[in-house]
Design an enzyme around this catalytic site. Structure first.
Site, PDB file in Angstrom:
ATOM      1  N   ARG A 163      13.254   5.884  -0.197  1.00 55.09           N
ATOM      2  CA  ARG A 163      12.504   6.773   0.722  1.00 55.09           C
ATOM      3  C   ARG A 163      13.381   7.943   1.183  1.00 55.09           C
ATOM      4  O   ARG A 163      13.333   8.363   2.341  1.00 55.09           O
ATOM      5  CB  ARG A 163      12.015   5.999   1.961  1.00 55.09           C
ATOM      6  CG  ARG A 163      11.035   4.896   1.674  1.00 55.09           C
ATOM      7  CD  ARG A 163       9.694   5.450   1.183  1.00 55.09           C
ATOM      8  NE  ARG A 163       8.682   4.424   1.160  1.00 55.09           N
ATOM      9  CZ  ARG A 163       8.515   3.542   0.162  1.00 55.09           C
ATOM     10  NH1 ARG A 163       9.293   3.566  -0.889  1.00 55.09           N
ATOM     11  NH2 ARG A 163       7.550   2.641   0.224  1.00 55.09           N
ATOM     12  N   SER A 238       3.730   2.737   5.977  1.00 55.98           N
ATOM     13  CA  SER A 238       4.853   2.069   6.645  1.00 55.98           C
ATOM     14  C   SER A 238       5.454   3.025   7.667  1.00 55.98           C
ATOM     15  O   SER A 238       5.801   4.148   7.327  1.00 55.98           O
ATOM     16  CB  SER A 238       5.947   1.725   5.635  1.00 55.98           C
ATOM     17  OG  SER A 238       5.438   0.902   4.627  1.00 55.98           O
ATOM     18  N   GLU A 334      10.404   5.650   9.004  1.00 55.36           N
ATOM     19  CA  GLU A 334      10.178   6.314   7.723  1.00 55.36           C
ATOM     20  C   GLU A 334       9.400   7.610   7.964  1.00 55.36           C
ATOM     21  O   GLU A 334       9.545   8.599   7.264  1.00 55.36           O
ATOM     22  CB  GLU A 334       9.373   5.385   6.804  1.00 55.36           C
ATOM     23  CG  GLU A 334       9.255   5.919   5.408  1.00 55.36           C
ATOM     24  CD  GLU A 334       8.210   5.217   4.573  1.00 55.36           C
ATOM     25  OE1 GLU A 334       7.362   5.926   4.004  1.00 55.36           O
ATOM     26  OE2 GLU A 334       8.255   3.983   4.496  1.00 55.36           O
TER      27      GLU A 334
HETATM   28  N1  EPU Z   1       5.838  -9.326   5.864  1.00 58.85           N
HETATM   29  C1  EPU Z   1       5.556 -10.130   6.935  1.00 58.85           C
HETATM   30  N2  EPU Z   1       4.675  -9.688   7.871  1.00 58.85           N
HETATM   31  C2  EPU Z   1       4.059  -8.489   7.796  1.00 58.85           C
HETATM   32  C3  EPU Z   1       4.345  -7.657   6.693  1.00 58.85           C
HETATM   33  C4  EPU Z   1       5.246  -8.097   5.732  1.00 58.85           C
HETATM   34  O1  EPU Z   1       6.081 -11.222   7.063  1.00 58.85           O
HETATM   35  O2  EPU Z   1       3.284  -8.158   8.699  1.00 58.85           O
HETATM   36  C5  EPU Z   1       6.815  -9.783   4.836  1.00 58.85           C
HETATM   37  C6  EPU Z   1       6.300 -10.783   3.850  1.00 58.85           C
HETATM   38  O3  EPU Z   1       7.355 -11.672   3.597  1.00 58.85           O
HETATM   39  C7  EPU Z   1       6.050  -9.988   2.613  1.00 58.85           C
HETATM   40  C8  EPU Z   1       7.143  -8.946   2.689  1.00 58.85           C
HETATM   41  O4  EPU Z   1       7.268  -8.680   4.070  1.00 58.85           O
HETATM   42  O5  EPU Z   1       6.179 -10.768   1.468  1.00 58.85           O
HETATM   43  C9  EPU Z   1       6.859  -7.679   1.936  1.00 58.85           C
HETATM   44  O6  EPU Z   1       5.623  -7.127   2.364  1.00 58.85           O
HETATM   45  P1  EPU Z   1       4.825  -6.067   1.462  1.00 58.85           P
HETATM   46  O7  EPU Z   1       4.715  -6.559   0.078  1.00 58.85           O
HETATM   47  O8  EPU Z   1       3.586  -5.721   2.202  1.00 58.85           O
HETATM   48  O9  EPU Z   1       5.810  -4.840   1.387  1.00 58.85           O
HETATM   49  P2  EPU Z   1       6.705  -4.106   2.478  1.00 58.85           P
HETATM   50  O10 EPU Z   1       8.130  -4.344   2.175  1.00 58.85           O
HETATM   51  O11 EPU Z   1       6.234  -4.440   3.850  1.00 58.85           O
HETATM   52  C10 EPU Z   1       6.990  -1.918   1.064  1.00 58.85           C
HETATM   53  C11 EPU Z   1       6.774  -0.443   1.237  1.00 58.85           C
HETATM   54  C12 EPU Z   1       5.307  -0.087   1.110  1.00 58.85           C
HETATM   55  C13 EPU Z   1       4.821  -0.541  -0.269  1.00 58.85           C
HETATM   56  C14 EPU Z   1       5.070  -2.036  -0.405  1.00 58.85           C
HETATM   57  C15 EPU Z   1       4.733  -2.538  -1.775  1.00 58.85           C
HETATM   58  C16 EPU Z   1       8.567   0.287   2.685  1.00 58.85           C
HETATM   59  C17 EPU Z   1       8.951   0.787   4.029  1.00 58.85           C
HETATM   60  N3  EPU Z   1       7.298  -0.026   2.528  1.00 58.85           N
HETATM   61  O12 EPU Z   1       6.339  -2.572   2.159  1.00 58.85           O
HETATM   62  O13 EPU Z   1       5.188   1.317   1.186  1.00 58.85           O
HETATM   63  O14 EPU Z   1       3.453  -0.254  -0.432  1.00 58.85           O
HETATM   64  O15 EPU Z   1       6.476  -2.331  -0.177  1.00 58.85           O
HETATM   65  O16 EPU Z   1       5.704  -2.110  -2.682  1.00 58.85           O
HETATM   66  O17 EPU Z   1       9.407   0.223   1.808  1.00 58.85           O
HETATM   67  C18 EPU Z   1       4.773   3.157   2.608  1.00 58.85           C
HETATM   68  O18 EPU Z   1       5.912   3.536   2.343  1.00 58.85           O
HETATM   69  O19 EPU Z   1       4.021   3.796   3.389  1.00 58.85           O
HETATM   70  C19 EPU Z   1       4.300   1.911   2.048  1.00 58.85           C
HETATM   71  C20 EPU Z   1       3.120   1.392   2.369  1.00 58.85           C
END
Ligand code: EPU
Length: 338
Positions: A163, A238, A334
């Site tokens: 990012r 995010s 972010e």
């Molecule tokens: N999780 C929780 N609770 C929550 C949300 C997430 O426990 O409320 C944990 C879970 O363990 C889950 C893990 O976080 O398995 C990962 O969650 P998710 O797959 O939703 O991905 P993320 O790491 O929260 C990132 C990006 C997203 C992108 C997704 C999928 C960042 C800051 N965010 O989210 O990007 O869509 O991975 O690749 O890196 C964005 O940048 O706006 C965005 C949506």
């Protein structure tokens, strides 16, 4: 072309009501030159705005907002297996992805349904489900405000990170992105389906050898199930980055929180901010007009549609404070705060 005291509510996906002292919509490079001249003559602070999907306005903007709305897509065959697809910065990102998916050009299907425009994709190095822009980025055409000319920046010059890019650091305020060129595959696609949620979605649909279109459809289904649509619930995806902590700090944390999800990377470990925020009790929690999304706590939403930018900012400060207190980790936003 240059208008005064314009509401920015429709130009930021949080749907925050703020105004810009001056506002100019640009659909070609000559218009940009004229507007920049006006800004210089009147010593105005400039803010380039694309889809407004990664910005939080906390107050009225006292300078000139330049809405980059250049349109157009062109293609050039590079070799047997690759095509260069150039998109002007004002093209809607998801529409651009659909254009490529429908032509079976591979490389950005995992980035389906990300809000925003093509021009902001390299600034954030947008990423999702195992793919980042940097993986397919070939070059971008920019207007260099200091040199007052068009320049081409290649992959190396953009210094992409998680990012992150040159546009957020030493190049901040220096460039307007006009066009981005992506090197995509025409056949022999390298399908990225390692991400857990994609795997389960494909299994659900009984698809073993997914096409570009199948991956795109899966990503769309996953995003729709978790992430709020800014058209109906103001948000900027995010709100925070996933933090990276040194291995040593992570090991100490696991003594207290053995179930902590993690993605090791060399001497560092990335931890999902959504998990940290949820553990602090924020998931779905609302204060005034603002809430943490009930299905993905990393997303801060304008719950009532009437939130001010300041309220959203203060809400995010509270989240940062509680994560710091419980885990000793300082979350970074972010979203760009203006
Ligand atoms: N999780 C929780 N609770 C929550 C949300 C997430 O426990 O409320 C944990 C879970 O363990 C889950 C893990 O976080 O398995 C990962 O969650 P998710 O797959 O939703 O991905 P993320 O790491 O929260 C990132 C990006 C997203 C992108 C997704 C999928 C960042 C800051 N965010 O989210 O990007 O869509 O991975 O690749 O890196 C964005 O940048 O706006 C965005 C949506």
């Amino acid at each position: 072309m240059i208008r005064e005291n314009i509401s920015l509510k429709a130009f930021n996906t949080f749907g925050v009501e703020v105004s810009a002292k001056y506002f100019a919509e640009i659909s070609d490079e000559n218009q940009l030159k004229n507007v920049l001249k006006f800004a210089e003559e009147n010593q105005l602070t400039i803010l380039f705005l694309g889809g407004g999907s990664n910005i939080l306005f906390t107050k009225n903007f006292d300078g000139i907002v330049i809405h980059l709305n250049l349109k157009g897509i062109s293609e050039e065959i590079l070799d047997e297996n690759h095509i260069l697809v150039n998109a002007k910065s004002g093209e809607n990102w998801h529409n651009f992805v659909m254009y490529c998916v429908n032509k079976n050009y591979g490389g950005i299907e995992n980035l389906s349904l990300i809000p925003g425009n093509v021009g902001t994709s390299p600034i954030q190095n947008i990423g999702a489900y195992g793919t980042e822009i940097k993986d397919v980025f070939r070059h971008c055409k920019v207007w260099n405000l200091q040199h007052e000319k068009i320049e081409i920046l290649n992959l190396e010059q953009c210094k992409f990170g998680y990012r992150d890019s040159v546009f957020k650091r030493e190049g901040k305020g220096k460039y307007a992105v006009l066009e981005v060129g992506f090197k995509l595959t025409r056949k022999h696609h390298s399908i990225a389906m390692e991400y857990g949620a994609i795997k389960s979605e494909l299994e659900k649909l009984n698809i073993e050898n997914p096409s570009i279109k199948d991956i795109s459809n899966s990503v769309i289904a996953i995003r729709k199930s978790k992430l709020p649509d800014p058209k109906t619930l103001g948000n900027a995806g995010s709100f925070f980055k996933n933090p990276t902590v040194p291995l040593e700090q992570f090991e100490k944390l696991t003594l207290k929180f053995p179930e902590i999800p993690n993605y090791p990377n060399g001497d560092f470990v990335k931890i999902p901010a959504g998990w940290l925020i949820e553990q602090c009790g924020w998931k779905g929690k609302q204060i005034g007009n603002v809430a943490s999304h009930e299905r993905q706590s990393l997303v801060v939403v304008n719950k009532t549609g009437n939130a001010t930018g300041k309220e959203i900012f203060d809400f995010s400060e509270k989240i940062i404070r509680s994560v710091k207190e419980k885990f000793g980790i300082m979350l970074e936003r972010e979203v760009n705060v203006v």
